[in-house]
Motif scaffolding. Structure first.
Motif, PDB file in Angstrom:
ATOM      1  N   GLU A  32       0.832  -1.210   0.000  1.00 15.42           N
ATOM      2  CA  GLU A  32       0.000   0.000   0.000  1.00 15.42           C
ATOM      3  C   GLU A  32       0.867   1.261   0.000  1.00 15.42           C
ATOM      4  OE1 GLU A  32      -3.148  -0.348  -0.642  1.00 15.42           O
ATOM      5  OE2 GLU A  32      -3.174   1.839  -0.753  1.00 15.42           O
ATOM      6  N   GLN A  33       1.985   1.230   0.745  1.00 13.76           N
ATOM      7  CA  GLN A  33       2.870   2.404   0.783  1.00 13.76           C
ATOM      8  C   GLN A  33       3.526   2.642  -0.579  1.00 13.76           C
ATOM      9  OE1 GLN A  33       4.917   0.860   4.128  1.00 13.76           O
ATOM     10  NE2 GLN A  33       3.307   1.534   5.526  1.00 13.76           N
ATOM     11  N   PHE A  34       4.007   1.575  -1.226  1.00  9.29           N
ATOM     12  CA  PHE A  34       4.571   1.747  -2.571  1.00  9.29           C
ATOM     13  C   PHE A  34       3.492   2.222  -3.545  1.00  9.29           C
ATOM     14  CE2 PHE A  34       8.366  -0.959  -1.497  1.00  9.29           C
ATOM     15  CZ  PHE A  34       9.321  -0.054  -1.925  1.00  9.29           C
ATOM     16  N   ARG A  35       2.240   1.731  -3.366  1.00  9.67           N
ATOM     17  CA  ARG A  35       1.147   2.156  -4.254  1.00  9.67           C
ATOM     18  C   ARG A  35       0.899   3.653  -4.096  1.00  9.67           C
ATOM     19  NH1 ARG A  35      -2.458  -1.416  -2.900  1.00  9.67           N
ATOM     20  NH2 ARG A  35      -1.961  -2.853  -4.580  1.00  9.67           N
ATOM     21  N   THR A  36       0.904   4.119  -2.844  1.00  7.21           N
ATOM     22  CA  THR A  36       0.689   5.549  -2.574  1.00  7.21           C
ATOM     23  C   THR A  36       1.764   6.408  -3.251  1.00  7.21           C
ATOM     24  OG1 THR A  36      -0.257   4.958  -0.435  1.00  7.21           O
ATOM     25  CG2 THR A  36       0.438   7.244  -0.707  1.00  7.21           C
ATOM     26  N   ILE A  37       3.031   5.975  -3.131  1.00  6.57           N
ATOM     27  CA  ILE A  37       4.130   6.749  -3.737  1.00  6.57           C
ATOM     28  C   ILE A  37       4.012   6.702  -5.266  1.00  6.57           C
ATOM     29  CG2 ILE A  37       6.633   7.050  -3.838  1.00  6.57           C
ATOM     30  CD1 ILE A  37       6.785   5.351  -1.232  1.00  6.57           C
ATOM     31  N   GLY A  38       3.685   5.516  -5.799  1.00  6.28           N
ATOM     32  CA  GLY A  38       3.530   5.362  -7.253  1.00  6.28           C
ATOM     33  C   GLY A  38       2.412   6.225  -7.802  1.00  6.28           C
ATOM     34  N   THR A  39       1.291   6.282  -7.064  1.00  4.08           N
ATOM     35  CA  THR A  39       0.157   7.096  -7.504  1.00  4.08           C
ATOM     36  C   THR A  39       0.533   8.579  -7.519  1.00  4.08           C
ATOM     37  OG1 THR A  39      -1.317   5.458  -6.550  1.00  4.08           O
ATOM     38  CG2 THR A  39      -2.297   7.591  -7.061  1.00  4.08           C
ATOM     39  N   TYR A  40       1.285   8.997  -6.489  1.00  6.87           N
ATOM     40  CA  TYR A  40       1.747  10.397  -6.445  1.00  6.87           C
ATOM     41  C   TYR A  40       2.557  10.721  -7.705  1.00  6.87           C
ATOM     42  CZ  TYR A  40       4.833  14.307  -5.413  1.00  6.87           C
ATOM     43  OH  TYR A  40       5.534  15.473  -5.505  1.00  6.87           O
ATOM     44  N   PHE A  41       3.529   9.850  -8.038  1.00 10.22           N
ATOM     45  CA  PHE A  41       4.373  10.148  -9.206  1.00 10.22           C
ATOM     46  C   PHE A  41       3.584  10.034 -10.513  1.00 10.22           C
ATOM     47  CE2 PHE A  41       7.951   9.430  -6.214  1.00 10.22           C
ATOM     48  CZ  PHE A  41       8.564  10.666  -6.409  1.00 10.22           C
ATOM     49  N   ALA A  42       2.560   9.180 -10.545  1.00  7.15           N
ATOM     50  CA  ALA A  42       1.719   9.095 -11.753  1.00  7.15           C
ATOM     51  C   ALA A  42       1.012  10.431 -11.990  1.00  7.15           C
ATOM     52  CB  ALA A  42       0.718   7.955 -11.622  1.00  7.15           C
ATOM     53  N   THR A  43       0.567  11.096 -10.902  1.00 11.80           N
ATOM     54  CA  THR A  43      -0.118  12.385 -11.075  1.00 11.80           C
ATOM     55  C   THR A  43       0.877  13.485 -11.474  1.00 11.80           C
ATOM     56  OG1 THR A  43       0.092  12.961  -8.738  1.00 11.80           O
ATOM     57  CG2 THR A  43      -1.921  11.841  -9.375  1.00 11.80           C
ATOM     58  N   GLN A  44       2.159  13.320 -11.067  1.00  8.12           N
ATOM     59  CA  GLN A  44       3.183  14.316 -11.401  1.00  8.12           C
ATOM     60  C   GLN A  44       3.713  14.137 -12.832  1.00  8.12           C
ATOM     61  OE1 GLN A  44       4.523  16.763  -9.055  1.00  8.12           O
ATOM     62  NE2 GLN A  44       2.589  16.141  -8.123  1.00  8.12           N
ATOM     63  N   ALA A  45       3.494  12.945 -13.412  1.00 12.11           N
ATOM     64  CA  ALA A  45       4.105  12.624 -14.709  1.00 12.11           C
ATOM     65  C   ALA A  45       3.522  13.478 -15.829  1.00 12.11           C
ATOM     66  CB  ALA A  45       3.909  11.140 -15.021  1.00 12.11           C
ATOM     67  N   THR A  46       4.346  13.714 -16.848  1.00 16.45           N
ATOM     68  CA  THR A  46       3.922  14.499 -18.006  1.00 16.45           C
ATOM     69  C   THR A  46       2.810  13.759 -18.739  1.00 16.45           C
ATOM     70  OG1 THR A  46       6.293  14.839 -18.204  1.00 16.45           O
ATOM     71  CG2 THR A  46       4.899  15.842 -19.900  1.00 16.45           C
ATOM     72  N   LYS A  47       1.705  14.473 -18.993  1.00 15.62           N
ATOM     73  CA  LYS A  47       0.597  13.865 -19.746  1.00 15.62           C
ATOM     74  C   LYS A  47       0.855  14.066 -21.233  1.00 15.62           C
ATOM     75  CE  LYS A  47      -2.132  12.751 -16.187  1.00 15.62           C
ATOM     76  NZ  LYS A  47      -0.965  12.565 -15.274  1.00 15.62           N
ATOM     77  N   SER A  48       0.472  13.071 -22.008  1.00 17.46           N
ATOM     78  CA  SER A  48       0.657  13.159 -23.455  1.00 17.46           C
ATOM     79  C   SER A  48      -0.566  13.818 -24.106  1.00 17.46           C
ATOM     80  CB  SER A  48       0.861  11.755 -24.014  1.00 17.46           C
ATOM     81  OG  SER A  48       0.574  11.742 -25.385  1.00 17.46           O
ATOM     82  N   GLU A  49      -0.332  14.413 -25.258  1.00 22.98           N
ATOM     83  CA  GLU A  49      -1.429  15.028 -26.016  1.00 22.98           C
ATOM     84  C   GLU A  49      -1.722  14.221 -27.277  1.00 22.98           C
ATOM     85  OE1 GLU A  49      -3.208  17.699 -25.063  1.00 22.98           O
ATOM     86  OE2 GLU A  49      -2.040  17.789 -23.204  1.00 22.98           O
ATOM     87  N   ALA A  50      -1.357  12.930 -27.265  1.00 20.52           N
ATOM     88  CA  ALA A  50      -1.492  12.114 -28.470  1.00 20.52           C
ATOM     89  C   ALA A  50      -2.921  12.146 -29.010  1.00 20.52           C
ATOM     90  CB  ALA A  50      -1.084  10.677 -28.167  1.00 20.52           C
ATOM     91  N   LYS A  51      -3.021  12.183 -30.341  1.00 18.96           N
ATOM     92  CA  LYS A  51      -4.342  12.238 -30.980  1.00 18.96           C
ATOM     93  C   LYS A  51      -4.616  10.993 -31.822  1.00 18.96           C
ATOM     94  CE  LYS A  51      -5.767  16.646 -30.137  1.00 18.96           C
ATOM     95  NZ  LYS A  51      -5.001  16.744 -28.873  1.00 18.96           N
ATOM     96  N   ALA A  52      -3.541  10.271 -32.199  1.00 16.26           N
ATOM     97  CA  ALA A  52      -3.722   9.133 -33.109  1.00 16.26           C
ATOM     98  C   ALA A  52      -2.802   7.985 -32.725  1.00 16.26           C
ATOM     99  CB  ALA A  52      -3.427   9.569 -34.537  1.00 16.26           C
ATOM    100  N   PHE A  53      -3.249   6.764 -33.037  1.00 15.74           N
ATOM    101  CA  PHE A  53      -2.443   5.578 -32.738  1.00 15.74           C
ATOM    102  C   PHE A  53      -1.092   5.631 -33.451  1.00 15.74           C
ATOM    103  CE2 PHE A  53      -6.532   3.867 -31.365  1.00 15.74           C
ATOM    104  CZ  PHE A  53      -6.151   3.162 -30.234  1.00 15.74           C
ATOM    105  N   ALA A  54      -1.052   6.321 -34.614  1.00 15.73           N
ATOM    106  CA  ALA A  54       0.196   6.402 -35.383  1.00 15.73           C
ATOM    107  C   ALA A  54       1.302   7.084 -34.581  1.00 15.73           C
ATOM    108  CB  ALA A  54      -0.054   7.150 -36.685  1.00 15.73           C
TER     109      ALA A  54
END
Lengths: 149, 158
Positions: A32-54
Motif C-alpha cells: 500500500e505504501q509503494f502504491r501511494t508513492i507510485g500514484t503520487y508520481f503518476a499524477t506528477q508525470a507528463t501527460k501526453s497530447e497524443a491524438k492518433a495511434f500512429a
C-alpha cells in the motif's frame, strides 16, 4: 552503478513494480505504501497530447531496431539471463503491438467486433479473441493471469 | 517464514485444519492468519494434498549488481515504454473509437516498463538499490502532497 534521477513516469513504474513484489511477499502494508508513492508520481508525470495511434509507431520502431538489440548485446556480454529473458519477451510483445496497430489501421473497429481484449499481466501480451487464451503464447502463463479489458 | 494459501488451488480438503497446531489456517478471509503462524513450521505446506499452501520468506539473498551497460540499456527502454504508456493513456482518455485498444496498450506498456525496472535494479523491495532510491526520494524537495510518511514507513520496515 551510480544513482540516477528518474522522471516521475519512471518512478511511478518502479513503485508499481515494487507494489506487486510486496503483494507476492504477502506484505500488504508495504504494498500500500509503494502504491501511494507510485500514484503520487503518476499524477506528477507528463501527460501526453497524443491524438492518433500512429503517434506510437516511432517509439515502437525505435525499441525494435535499437532498444531491444542494445539490451541483447549488453546482456550477452554480461551473461545476464534475466535481462535476456526480459528482452526476449519484451521484443515479442512489442512486435505484437506493431502488428495490432497495423491491423487496426487497416480494419478499424471491425478488428475488435465480436472479440474481447485480454492482457497477460506476466508479460504484457495483448490477445484479441472472443475468449481468454488457455496459455500465454509468449510467456506460458495460464488463463488466470490474463486481465480482460 | 510463514505459510500462505493460494485460494485458487485450494480444494477444501481441510487437512491444514487437522495439522495446524495454532489454528492459523482457520480464518474468515481464506488466507492464513500470519500472526498465529509459527515461523518455519510448514506442517500445513506438507499436509496439503493440492499444493495450495506455500512458505513466504522474510529474508531474501543480496543480488549482485547488474553490469552498467545492461542497466543503461534496460532503463533507456523503460523510458520509452513510459512514453508509450502515456501516449496510449491519452488515446484512451479521448474516448474515441479504439479507446479500449488504447487501454490495453497502456496496460501492456506498463507491464513491459515494470519488467525493465525489475531486471535493471528493482526486483526486491528490501534490496539495497530499492532502499537507496527511497532515501534519495526522501532527501529531495517535493510538492506539498508528496507522501513522505509512506517513504519513511518503508525505510523503517524494509
Amino acid at each position: 552503478m551510480d544513482e540516477r534521477t528518474y522522471s516521475s513516469g519512471a518512478l511511478s513504474v518502479i513503485c508499481s513494480n515494487l507494489t506487486k513484489a510486496c503483494e507476492k511477499q504477502m506484505r500488504p502494508a508495504e504494498a500500500e505504501q509503494f502504491r501511494t508513492i507510485g500514484t503520487y508520481f503518476a499524477t506528477q508525470a507528463t501527460k501526453s497530447e497524443a491524438k492518433a495511434f500512429a503517434d506510437l509507431n516511432g517509439l515502437i520502431a525505435q525499441d525494435l531496431e535499437q532498444g531491444y538489440p542494445q539490451v541483447a548485446s549488453a546482456a550477452e556480454v554480461a551473461g545476464d539471463r534475466g535481462a535476456l529473458r526480459c528482452m526476449t519477451w519484451g521484443k515479442k510483445v512489442t512486435s505484437i503491438h506493431k502488428s495490432v496497430l497495423a491491423r487496426y489501421e487497416k480494419q478499424g473497429d471491425a478488428l475488435l467486433a465480436g472479440n474481447n481484449l485480454f492482457v497477460c499481466e506476466a508479460c504484457g501480451f495483448i490477445a484479441i479473441a472472443p475468449t481468454v487464451p488457455e496459455l500465454c503464447p509468449i510467456c506460458k502463463a495460464p488463463a488466470s493471469r490474463f486481465v480482460k479489458i | 517464514m510463514h505459510a500462505a494459501r493460494n485460494v485458487a488451488l485450494c480444494t477444501k480438503d481441510c487437512l491444514c485444519l487437522f495439522i495446524c497446531p495454532t489454528g492459523a489456517t482457520d480464518t474468515e478471509t481464506g488466507q492464513i492468519d500470519f500472526t498465529k503462524c509459527l515461523d518455519g513450521c510448514r506442517l500445513c505446506v506438507d499436509a496439503c494434498p493440492s499444493h495450495a499452501l506455500y512458505l513466504v520468506f522474510d529474508r531474501y539473498p543480496r543480488k549482485p549488481a547488474k553490469e552498467d551497460k545492461v542497466v543503461e540499456a534496460l532503463e533507456s527502454l523503460l523510458d520509452s515504454k513510459v512514453a508509450q504508456e502515456a501516449l496510449a493513456e491519452a488515446l484512451a482518455r479521448s474516448g474515441s473509437a479504439g479507446a479500449k485498444l488504447a487501454k490495453a496498450l497502456a496496460m501492456s506498456n506498463r507491464i513491459l516498463a515494470e519488467d525493465c525496472a525489475r531486471e535493471a535494479r528493482y526486483m526486491l523491495p528490501q534490496s539495497e538499490q530499492s532502499k537507496a532510491l527511497l532515501r534519495q526520494l526522501a532527501g529531495q524537495p517535493h510538492t506539498g502532497d508528496f507522501p513522505a510518511e509512506a517513504v519513511g514507513k518503508l525505510l523503517a520496515s524494509l
